[in-house]
Design an enzyme around this catalytic site. Structure first.
Site, short mmCIF file in Angstrom:
data_model
loop_
_atom_site.label_atom_id
_atom_site.label_comp_id
_atom_site.label_asym_id
_atom_site.label_seq_id
_atom_site.Cartn_x
_atom_site.Cartn_y
_atom_site.Cartn_z
N HIS A 82 0.85 -1.20 0.00
CA HIS A 82 0.00 0.00 0.00
C HIS A 82 0.89 1.25 0.00
O HIS A 82 1.93 1.28 0.65
CB HIS A 82 -0.92 -0.01 1.23
CG HIS A 82 -2.01 1.01 1.13
ND1 HIS A 82 -1.78 2.34 1.37
CD2 HIS A 82 -3.31 0.90 0.78
CE1 HIS A 82 -2.91 3.01 1.18
NE2 HIS A 82 -3.85 2.15 0.82
N GLU A 92 -4.09 1.47 -7.49
CA GLU A 92 -4.51 2.52 -6.58
C GLU A 92 -3.58 3.72 -6.73
O GLU A 92 -2.61 3.86 -5.97
CB GLU A 92 -4.46 1.97 -5.14
CG GLU A 92 -5.39 2.67 -4.24
CD GLU A 92 -5.51 2.02 -2.88
OE1 GLU A 92 -6.62 1.65 -2.53
OE2 GLU A 92 -4.51 1.91 -2.17
P1 PGA Z 1 -9.86 5.76 -0.05
O1 PGA Z 1 -8.61 4.84 0.33
O2 PGA Z 1 -11.00 4.85 -0.45
O3 PGA Z 1 -10.15 6.50 1.24
O4 PGA Z 1 -9.43 6.63 -1.15
C1 PGA Z 1 -8.26 3.74 -0.44
C2 PGA Z 1 -6.98 3.14 0.09
O5 PGA Z 1 -6.07 3.90 0.45
O6 PGA Z 1 -6.85 1.90 0.14
#
Ligand code: PGA
Length: 255
Positions: free
Chosen positions: A98, A168
């Site tokens: 992440h 992401e």
């Molecule tokens: P968010 O976070 O849905 O608040 O944008 C996603 C994540 O960081 O996994």
């Protein structure tokens, strides 16, 4: 043909502050998730709540995941939690790579070691990738390619079935974007790119990992992201802290 289940993952990050609240949130999610046959829900709380939440649910529609793991199963590593500990305590998924862990110093090599160790222990790995920003010369494609290939170094094609790639982009995470997600058409473009990188590396015949999207997902954009983004599921941060909102996302994904 039977439709694959959508995978919807709740990343609670460093929330909530008490076990009482964690149980309440989990039970709220479970109430909806337990009824939906078209969705695999995964809840990733902080470590301190894992065991307790595991004990609250016996079915398969909701699984529990950790938000991080160490790359070794044995040794003196103060503060670390091993992949075997997770697996033996009925935690089936783990988030690795992440961007918020990368910001704390985890690089592709560390992430690679964690992925390999997690796979060896039989965990399903939610492997996060994503660029920090988009540049005019589209260098972010190269960045993403390197991130994927370096982090999967030495992983064999047969293990891909236990990996979920979560695209992401850092700029779209709610804290950075003010809640603005990537456009579905752009998500679709990145999904195709990620699949191409993986098939070039692992061979065209390899079954591809499921590809998820994360970044400012909410009940309003869920439908279009799932329908037009070409993803197999979602990684949800902020909206997963509200059982009502997260339940709406789950119900939309179940259609
Ligand atoms: P968010 O976070 O849905 O608040 O944008 C996603 C994540 O960081 O996994």
């Amino acid at each position: 043909m039977k439709k694959d289940k959508k995978i919807i993952i709740a990343n609670w990050k460093m929330n909530p502050e008490s076990l009482i609240e964690a149980k309440k949130m989990f039970l709220g999610i479970k109430k909806t998730a337990g009824k939906l046959s078209g969705v695999q829900t995964v809840v990733c709380p902080p470590y301190i709540y894992l065991n307790e939440l595991v004990s609250l649910y016996k079915g398969h529609r909701v699984a529990i995941g950790a938000q991080n793991v160490f790359s070794e199963n044995k040794g003196s590593f103060t503060g670390a939690v091993s992949p075997n500990m997770l697996k033996k305590n009925k935690v089936d998924y783990v988030i690795v790579g992440h961007s918020e862990r990368r910001a704390l110093g985890e690089d592709n090599q560390i992430i690679n070691e964690k992925i390999k160790a997690s796979l060896r222990s039989g965990l399903n790995v939610i492997f996060c990738v994503g660029e920090k920003e988009r540049d005019e010369n589209a260098k972010y494609f190269d960045f993403l390619k390197n991130e994927i290939l370096d982090s999967l170094e030495g992983v064999n094609a047969g293990s891909l079935k236990n990996i979920l790639v979560a695209y992401e982009p850092i700029w779209a995470i709610s804290n950075n974007s003010g809640g603005k997600a990537v456009l579905p058409s752009e998500i679709q473009e990145m999904v195709i790119f990620i699949k191409k990188v993986l098939s070039d590396r692992f061979g065209i015949k390899t079954k591809m990992p499921q590809i998820l999207y994360g970044g400012s997902v909410n009940p309003k954009n869920t439908k279009e992201i799932l329908e037009e983004g070409g993803v197999d599921g979602l990684l949800v941060g902020k909206a997963s802290l509200d059982a009502g909102k997260f339940g709406e996302i789950l119900k939309i994904a179940n259609i």
